[in-house]
Design an enzyme around this catalytic site. Structure first.
Site, PDB file in Angstrom:
ATOM      1  N   ASN A   8       0.875  -1.176   0.000  1.00 31.88           N
ATOM      2  CA  ASN A   8       0.000   0.000   0.000  1.00 31.88           C
ATOM      3  C   ASN A   8       0.912   1.226   0.000  1.00 31.88           C
ATOM      4  OD1 ASN A   8      -1.813   2.025   0.424  1.00 31.88           O
ATOM      5  ND2 ASN A   8      -2.443   1.367   2.468  1.00 31.88           N
ATOM      6  N   LYS A  10       0.079   4.198  -0.295  1.00 31.36           N
ATOM      7  CA  LYS A  10      -0.627   5.363   0.266  1.00 31.36           C
ATOM      8  C   LYS A  10      -0.423   6.575  -0.651  1.00 31.36           C
ATOM      9  CE  LYS A  10      -0.307   3.263   4.785  1.00 31.36           C
ATOM     10  NZ  LYS A  10      -0.216   3.387   6.214  1.00 31.36           N
ATOM     11  N   HIS A  90      -9.619   0.886   4.700  1.00 28.76           N
ATOM     12  CA  HIS A  90      -8.365   1.149   5.429  1.00 28.76           C
ATOM     13  C   HIS A  90      -8.657   2.137   6.561  1.00 28.76           C
ATOM     14  CE1 HIS A  90      -4.304   2.393   6.376  1.00 28.76           C
ATOM     15  NE2 HIS A  90      -3.891   1.307   5.758  1.00 28.76           N
ATOM     16  N   GLU A  92      -7.129   4.591   7.541  1.00 34.80           N
ATOM     17  CA  GLU A  92      -6.893   5.996   7.161  1.00 34.80           C
ATOM     18  C   GLU A  92      -8.044   6.559   6.327  1.00 34.80           C
ATOM     19  OE1 GLU A  92      -2.965   5.448   5.541  1.00 34.80           O
ATOM     20  OE2 GLU A  92      -2.232   4.978   7.560  1.00 34.80           O
ATOM     21  N   GLU A 155      -5.230  -5.205  10.446  1.00 34.70           N
ATOM     22  CA  GLU A 155      -4.298  -4.105  10.700  1.00 34.70           C
ATOM     23  C   GLU A 155      -4.714  -3.369  11.964  1.00 34.70           C
ATOM     24  OE1 GLU A 155      -2.078  -2.449   7.013  1.00 34.70           O
ATOM     25  OE2 GLU A 155      -3.981  -1.438   7.175  1.00 34.70           O
ATOM     26  N   GLY A 161       2.456   2.165  11.320  1.00 30.92           N
ATOM     27  CA  GLY A 161       3.482   3.217  11.307  1.00 30.92           C
ATOM     28  C   GLY A 161       4.074   3.559  12.665  1.00 30.92           C
ATOM     29  N   SER A 196       3.444  -1.906  10.629  1.00 31.12           N
ATOM     30  CA  SER A 196       4.852  -1.844  11.061  1.00 31.12           C
ATOM     31  C   SER A 196       5.703  -3.064  10.679  1.00 31.12           C
ATOM     32  CB  SER A 196       4.947  -1.600  12.570  1.00 31.12           C
ATOM     33  OG  SER A 196       4.490  -0.301  12.867  1.00 31.12           O
TER      34      SER A 196
HETATM   35  P1  13P Z   1       3.030   0.533   7.859  1.00 31.89           P
HETATM   36  O1  13P Z   1       3.587  -0.751   7.257  1.00 31.89           O
HETATM   37  O2  13P Z   1       3.780   1.744   7.383  1.00 31.89           O
HETATM   38  O3  13P Z   1       2.880   0.448   9.334  1.00 31.89           O
HETATM   39  O4  13P Z   1       1.565   0.712   7.253  1.00 31.89           O
HETATM   40  C1  13P Z   1       0.681  -0.347   7.300  1.00 31.89           C
HETATM   41  C2  13P Z   1      -0.500  -0.006   6.493  1.00 31.89           C
HETATM   42  O5  13P Z   1      -1.267   0.870   6.832  1.00 31.89           O
HETATM   43  C3  13P Z   1      -0.694  -0.744   5.241  1.00 31.89           C
HETATM   44  O6  13P Z   1      -1.963  -0.562   4.738  1.00 31.89           O
END
Ligand code: 13P
Length: 235
Positions: A8, A10, A90, A92, A155, A161, A196
């Site tokens: 991803n 983002k 997601h 976010e 997740e 993150g 992470s």
């Molecule tokens: P990170 O791997 O940066 O923690 O992000 C995970 C994520 O949100 C993947 O969709």
């Protein structure tokens, strides 16, 4: 066993970065691992993938195919550019107002056009109960009667993150609970872990009873990402 790693990206990257990612990933020789790359919409046509183990996904999709949907992108458009998967729900996007109902609509729109949803679920904080995750999954697939394919990415929001990961036992507990629900339905599913994942911890997390990872930050560092992919592929 067949493994899946979803990248991803983002709201990151540039033509230059994606060119370099693409050049390196196209040369990868993989035995039994499938990669799904999810760039921002704009960069989708830029991806020329010549490696049969690598597929294209996106990070969101329209909840409707109604023509009056300014700013939305529907599956038929994505399929013209070789996109087979879309992330849905997601955290976010949930923060921006993506409800369980919208997630359910998006999954139905994807399935009706033959695309596979990558459904993200996860609790906000460490002390929250597993029932939140179960509810997110049940609401997301509500009303789907015929056979369908689904990738679920567990997740935990607190692990995205932050460098903090749940234990393998916790991930196993989540996977076990999800399987109990899914095994009663006519669904072909895979369960991934996301949050992470790094070069330092992926081997430990790979011991969990899951089918792969959904990765964020590390997917932008292509050499590190490749180490993870090769590590999983050689297991
Ligand atoms: P990170 O791997 O940066 O923690 O992000 C995970 C994520 O949100 C993947 O969709």
């Amino acid at each position: 066993m067949h493994k899946i790693i979803v990248a991803n990206y983002k709201m990151n990257g540039s033509k230059k970065l994606y060119r370099s990612i693409q050049n390196k990933l196209n040369k990868l020789e993989l035995k039994d691992t499938e990669l799904i790359l999810c760039p921002p919409f704009l960069y989708v046509p830029f991806f020329k993938l010549s490696n049969s183990n690598i597929h294209l996904g996106v990070q969101d999709v329209s909840n409707t195919i109604d023509r009056k949907s300014t700013g939305q992108i529907k599956p038929e458009m994505l399929k013209e550019f070789g996109v087979e998967y879309s992330i849905v729900g997601h955290s976010e996007r949930r923060i921006l107002g993506e409800t369980d109902e919208l997630v359910n609509q998006k999954i139905k729109v994807l399935l009706s056009s033959g695309m596979t949803p990558i459904l993200c679920v996860g609790e906000q904080s460490k002390d929250e109960n597993l029932s939140i995750v179960i509810k997110q999954v049940k609401e997301a697939i509500k009303g789907i009667k015929s056979h369908f394919k689904l990738i679920i990415a567990y997740e935990p929001v607190w692990a995205i993150g932050t460098g903090e990961l749940p234990s393998v036992q916790h991930v196993n507990e989540v996977a076990r609970s999800l399987k109990k629900i899914l095994n009663k339905l006519d669904v072909e599913y895979k369960i991934l872990y996301g949050g992470s994942i790094s070069n330092e911890n992926f081997q430990d997390m790979a011991k969990a009873d899951i089918d792969g990872f959904l990765v964020g930050g590390i997917s932008l560092e292509v050499d590190k990402f490749i180490k993870i992919v090769k590590g999983i592929d050689n297991e």
